[in-house]
Design an enzyme around this catalytic site. Structure first.
Site, mmCIF file in Angstrom:
data_model
loop_
_atom_site.group_PDB
_atom_site.id
_atom_site.type_symbol
_atom_site.label_atom_id
_atom_site.label_comp_id
_atom_site.label_asym_id
_atom_site.label_seq_id
_atom_site.Cartn_x
_atom_site.Cartn_y
_atom_site.Cartn_z
ATOM 1 N N HIS A 25 -5.912 2.334 1.890
ATOM 2 C CA HIS A 25 -5.154 3.518 2.317
ATOM 3 C C HIS A 25 -5.704 4.135 3.601
ATOM 4 O O HIS A 25 -4.972 4.403 4.542
ATOM 5 C CB HIS A 25 -5.221 4.628 1.262
ATOM 6 N N ASP A 39 0.897 -1.147 0.000
ATOM 7 C CA ASP A 39 0.000 0.000 0.000
ATOM 8 C C ASP A 39 0.936 1.196 0.000
ATOM 9 O O ASP A 39 1.559 1.506 1.023
ATOM 10 C CB ASP A 39 -0.877 0.006 1.252
ATOM 11 N N HIS A 40 1.083 1.840 -1.174
ATOM 12 C CA HIS A 40 2.185 2.796 -1.288
ATOM 13 C C HIS A 40 2.034 3.971 -0.329
ATOM 14 O O HIS A 40 3.007 4.663 -0.050
ATOM 15 C CB HIS A 40 2.361 3.273 -2.740
HETATM 16 N N1 LIG Z 1 -1.245 2.307 -12.313
HETATM 17 C C1 LIG Z 1 -1.152 2.642 -11.054
HETATM 18 O O1 LIG Z 1 -0.748 3.746 -10.689
HETATM 19 C C2 LIG Z 1 -1.546 1.665 -9.971
HETATM 20 C C3 LIG Z 1 -1.560 2.092 -8.636
HETATM 21 C C4 LIG Z 1 -1.889 1.178 -7.624
HETATM 22 C C5 LIG Z 1 -2.182 -0.132 -7.968
HETATM 23 N N2 LIG Z 1 -2.178 -0.517 -9.291
HETATM 24 C C6 LIG Z 1 -2.458 -1.930 -9.568
HETATM 25 O O2 LIG Z 1 -1.340 -2.444 -10.293
HETATM 26 C C7 LIG Z 1 -1.763 -3.391 -11.242
HETATM 27 C C8 LIG Z 1 -1.298 -2.962 -12.641
HETATM 28 O O3 LIG Z 1 -1.876 -1.711 -12.964
HETATM 29 P P1 LIG Z 1 -1.538 -0.911 -14.312
HETATM 30 O O4 LIG Z 1 -2.227 0.399 -14.182
HETATM 31 O O5 LIG Z 1 -0.075 -0.920 -14.577
HETATM 32 O O6 LIG Z 1 -2.292 -1.805 -15.389
HETATM 33 P P2 LIG Z 1 -2.060 -1.827 -16.974
HETATM 34 O O7 LIG Z 1 -1.486 -0.548 -17.469
HETATM 35 O O8 LIG Z 1 -3.335 -2.323 -17.573
HETATM 36 O O9 LIG Z 1 -0.936 -2.944 -17.164
HETATM 37 C C9 LIG Z 1 -1.188 -4.330 -17.084
HETATM 38 C C10 LIG Z 1 0.051 -5.082 -17.478
HETATM 39 O O10 LIG Z 1 -0.217 -6.475 -17.415
HETATM 40 C C11 LIG Z 1 0.245 -7.110 -18.612
HETATM 41 N N3 LIG Z 1 -0.566 -8.299 -18.840
HETATM 42 C C12 LIG Z 1 -1.920 -8.344 -18.992
HETATM 43 N N4 LIG Z 1 -2.315 -9.621 -19.189
HETATM 44 C C13 LIG Z 1 -1.201 -10.398 -19.139
HETATM 45 C C14 LIG Z 1 -0.961 -11.793 -19.265
HETATM 46 N N5 LIG Z 1 -1.956 -12.668 -19.473
HETATM 47 N N6 LIG Z 1 0.307 -12.232 -19.157
HETATM 48 C C15 LIG Z 1 1.323 -11.372 -18.953
HETATM 49 N N7 LIG Z 1 1.155 -10.034 -18.820
HETATM 50 C C16 LIG Z 1 -0.093 -9.553 -18.920
HETATM 51 C C17 LIG Z 1 0.072 -6.012 -19.665
HETATM 52 O O11 LIG Z 1 0.936 -6.142 -20.754
HETATM 53 P P3 LIG Z 1 0.572 -6.889 -22.130
HETATM 54 O O12 LIG Z 1 -0.755 -6.354 -22.575
HETATM 55 O O13 LIG Z 1 1.726 -6.557 -23.022
HETATM 56 O O14 LIG Z 1 0.532 -8.289 -21.747
HETATM 57 C C18 LIG Z 1 0.536 -4.785 -18.893
HETATM 58 O O15 LIG Z 1 1.943 -4.748 -18.884
HETATM 59 C C19 LIG Z 1 -3.273 -3.478 -11.094
HETATM 60 O O16 LIG Z 1 -3.567 -4.526 -10.190
HETATM 61 C C20 LIG Z 1 -3.647 -2.146 -10.474
HETATM 62 O O17 LIG Z 1 -4.845 -2.232 -9.721
HETATM 63 C C21 LIG Z 1 -1.855 0.354 -10.281
#
Ligand SMILES: NC(=O)c1ccc[n+]([C@@H]2O[C@H](COP(=O)([O-])OP(=O)(O)OC[C@H]3O[C@@H](n4cnc5c(N)ncnc54)[C@H](OP(=O)(O)O)[C@@H]3O)[C@@H](O)[C@H]2O)c1
Length: 489
Positions: free
Chosen positions: A241, A178-179
């Site tokens: 959070h 939880d950042h």
């Molecule tokens: N973004 C933020 O600031 C943030 C903050 C807090 C928490 N989070 C959490 O962090 C996680 C990621 O968030 P995000 O915003 O980075 O999501 P995102 O931009 O949708 O990225 C998802 C990643 O997963 C990969 N992926 C999807 N299906 C896959 C599969 N079957 N095998 C391997 N790789 C796969 C995608 O790449 P490909 O399509 O190339 O496979 C992409 O690199 C989520 O759980 C989100 O709730 C994010």
């Protein structure tokens, strides 16, 4: 000058390597740690996602990300090249056999190192990835796994995720991130409380009138509408959070800063939260959804327009009054509010002390306000202690409420690391103090689920609020009917 101690050599495997989190937060954070000399030669970052990229393609992608997300003054061409040299890429769909052998082969080259699997992917893939690394023998004694929030969407699903992770990793290997807990002010809260003798004697129902925790965002749901509409502010912000912040304010002093000592105390608070359920939910909670209005001076669409739907029962705002049933806090309300499309981006904790019992000053001296301690987590991390002073100058006695202001940016002329920088290296060090334990996550859901269920059962419609306002007027009434007001600087 802070002394930075390098962490052991590591392989950081980032699942979701091409995603927003990896590019915007994780890579810049690891870059900064390399620049500060904390990353030993030979450490590697292995990106995994489906997109078909070579190592060099991936390096080009991350070069672009660093260019976009690093502040200009932090860009150092030589360090960027060294950082890109640490990167490897494996194209793999985690649900498919094809990519795994290459990952295994790569990791075998560094079998003795600390190995961290960072699951920067949607929560639907957590179980599959854990099972995948387990069944392919990729979990060594020096391995940890980092799980992003949300861990589940209710108690039952959180238990399922924890169960699946627990089949492959011991609890000591699991880092639920939880950042917010990596933010300087959050850690400073613990130092203020437990590193000074001044606050602790006052930190109880005899001297504290109430506590406020506000997490406001100016942004709407943007491109995250699909996910957000299945979640809402209660699950997305309050369950993790905000309850974590509440725990750190309210917990008893742990006997040390050791992970389980701190987490044991947080858990006791989660268990002592008075349940909110049934008809009471409509009295002590307010949920809202933004309509069209303004954001940063520009017209902003409403939530339904943003998600392209005619109706939705997802809340983009929650305010609630929580109570803790224990000796220290009985009778002290904790008011929490969070929302999207609020007027300012702010996260802060306000500890409002009780008023003085009697004023000795003449009536025309002005009002003697109660002391407040304000801990701001963002945007400008810092602490303000509001106190009464004599208004300077000649003439009669006049009193004034002023903040003793310690803005960290002004007080310490050093760069303020992003929360992820500390947390990513804590994983390598194996230090779980700032990460959530399984029982904490589940206890938080155990308190949150009945609120959701009560909302669903009552069918009380969401209260609309104009984008750019502080939420529905009922949120103001929630605190004002107790004779208190939301803090304004
Ligand atoms: N973004 C933020 O600031 C943030 C903050 C807090 C928490 N989070 C959490 O962090 C996680 C990621 O968030 P995000 O915003 O980075 O999501 P995102 O931009 O949708 O990225 C998802 C990643 O997963 C990969 N992926 C999807 N299906 C896959 C599969 N079957 N095998 C391997 N790789 C796969 C995608 O790449 P490909 O399509 O190339 O496979 C992409 O690199 C989520 O759980 C989100 O709730 C994010």
């Amino acid at each position: 000058m802070t002394k930075l101690i390098p962490v052991p050599c590591f392989d950081y495997v980032v699942f979701g390597a091409t995603g927003d989190l990896a590019r915007r937060k994780l890579m810049p954070a690891l870059y900064h740690r390399l620049r500060d000399g904390q990353v030993l030669d030979g450490s590697r970052i292995v990106g995994v996602s489906r997109r078909d990229l070579s190592d060099d393609d991936y390096r080009a992608m991350i070069r672009e990300a660093l260019d976009q997300f690093l502040p200009e003054e932090d860009k150092d061409a030589e360090t960027i090249d060294s950082f890109l040299g640490m990167l490897r890429y494996v194209a793999a769909d985690v649900g498919d056999e094809a990519g795994w052998p290459r990952l295994k082969e790569l990791l075998e080259e560094g079998a003795d190192r600390v190995r961290a699997f960072y699951l920067a992917v949607g929560p639907d893939l957590f179980t599959e990835i854990c099972a995948g690394v387990g069944s392919r023998g990729l979990v060594t004694p020096q391995t940890r796994v980092v799980i992003e929030k949300p861990v589940g969407k209710d108690l039952a699903s959180a238990e399922q995720v924890n169960e699946a992770v627990g089949k492959v990793f011991t609890e000591e290997q699991v880092f639920r991130i939880d950042h917010y807990l990596g933010k300087e002010t959050v850690q400073n809260l613990m130092v203020l409380r437990f590193g000074n003798v001044l606050y602790e004697p006052l930190w109880n129902s005899a001297h504290v009138d109430h506590v406020q925790i506000t997490v406001g965002e100016t942004i709407g749901v943007g491109t995250r509408g699909g996910y957000y509409d299945t979640s809402g502010a209660l699950r997305d912000m309050v369950q993790n959070h905000m309850l974590q912040l509440l725990c750190l304010v309210a917990m008893e002093p742990p006997d040390s800063f050791e992970a389980n000592a701190v987490r044991d105390e947080k858990l006791k608070i989660l268990k002592a939260l008075k349940p909110i359920a049934g008809d009471n939910a409509d009295i002590v909670t307010v949920r809202g959804q933004y309509r069209a209005g303004a954001a940063n001076g520009n017209p902003a669409p409403g939530y339904l327009e943003e998600i392209g739907k005619d109706r939705s029962s997802t809340e983009t705002f929650v305010a609630l009054k929580a109570e803790i049933s224990n000796w220290r806090w009985a009778g002290v309300p904790f008011y929490l509010r969070t929302g999207k499309r609020l007027p300012t981006r702010v996260s802060e904790i306000v500890v409002a002390f009780k008023p003085i019992p009697h004023s000795i000053f003449p009536k025309d001296a002005g009002t003697v306000e109660a002391n407040r301690l304000v801990l701001r987590l963002q945007p400008d991390e810092g602490v303000k202690q509001w106190i009464m002073i004599k208004d300077p100058g000649p003439g009669g006695m006049r009193v004034r409420h002023v903040p003793l202001d310690m803005s960290f940016a002004d007080a310490f002329k050093v760069r303020h690391p992003d929360a992820y920088e500390r947390l990513l290296l804590d994983v390598v060090r194996g230090n779980q103090t700032l990460f959530m334990r399984r029982d904490e996550v589940e206890a938080a859901w155990r308190w949150i689920d009945p609120i959701r269920e009560a909302w669903e059962a009552s069918g009380t419609p969401l209260k609309p609020y104009v984008a750019g306002s502080w939420g529905p007027s009922a949120a103001i009434a929630l605190i004002e009917r107790d004779g208190r007001t939301w803090h304004e600087d």
